[in-house]
Design a protein around this motif. Sequence first.
Motif: not given
Length: 439
Positions: A156-161, A284-286
């Motif tokens: 569920r996280l983007s590649d950058d994060t 940003m993770v949350l």
Amino acid sequence: MALSVTPCGNRKTWDARVRVTGGHPELLWGIGDAEALTAQDARVERVAVDRGQQTVGYSQLVILREDLHTVVDARSLHVKTPRHLTEVLAALQDHARTAHEAAVLRVSPDTDATPELTELLTGAGYRRADKPRKGEAGPRHLVVRLGETEGELSKRLSDDTLQRCRAGLRDSGVRVRRVRASDRDLSNVGLRSEYIRELLRAVGENSVFLVATEHLEDGTETALGYLWFVHTGESAMIYRLGFTDRARQLGVDDALLLTGLVQLQQRQVHKVLAGDPDRPSQPMVLRELATEEHEAPGTWEYPLLGEFQVAGRVEKTGAGSWADARRTRPPTTCCRSSPRSATPLHPSRRRRPRPPTTCPSRHAPGTRLPGPRLSRARPSSHPTVLPQRGPVRTTPRRPPGRAPGWTPIRIWCAPRISSRAVHRRTPGRPVHHARRGAA
């Protein structure tokens, strides 16, 4: 059947009730003890609102002193059925008034915000203590569903994060560890170890406290940040967190959050209440892991004392209510004392009276002043005696356009009469007592 308020003094019984009924993590016994350690002159009481043998609501009451008043704060009030909220609040009002002599009852119900609930609270005499955004029923909170495995979170996280989280832990000098109350001293990394240990003892095992440190080239170790989760069997919340600029530069803040969420998964926690999504410091993770948003009713206040209702809430500028100022202020002084203390201002800070100056006149020379300040002349054998206070000025002997018989008189410039017996001195005007005469 009437409702009754029953205090609870057993920690195990209280925490078991919070877990079984799905209460907010803020209602845990340890959170109340931690608040009592951090807040000044704060006391905590756990109460249940019962109807017979059935509990219809419960809350952790924090008793505070604010602006010379006692405030009872019912945080994250849990109600079994939202339609019974006003009945539970009425029982808490009586308890706060009789048991604590409180002036204000502050509540933040742990339920969904709806327009009907807002009308219900407004009709019961409550008023908002916060300011929700336009078009919203209350403040918003992110909800993160954790799932079962770490892989579900990573997808569920983007590649950058995700790369930023991995880079934060890839540095050989960065170390993440969990801190317990029995751990060694943490003052060598810049943390208040004794204070943290007391909070950990208060919260107990219902928490996950993580600290990220970095080994420097000179061999010392310094803290980059910390993250503290408090959880029940169902949900968790971020109790406290803090990161340095160095931690954000390395990506340690997001990496520490992801590590904490994985540890909550291992404890069978299903969701995390992540706070306001519009907060600039929201990680940003949350933001990316949040699956839904929850609107809470917010914070409401109810005035309990009649005098408090008349005086209104005390402003943050430090001006107390009129009744409190009247009781605490010395009756014969002209200096305003602080409403937070019954003693007057320090003598060195009192204003020295200025010498009187000539009373200014708005009328041009040679014109008659209106009103009772000018009267016809009396015989010289009966001179007019006026108070010898303030400046004195003389009118012309023959004002233009006036008949003979007008002679000069002396006029005393008096201030405007105030409705209060004592008022502050105005520069250029003498102090005047309203009961000892008029202008």
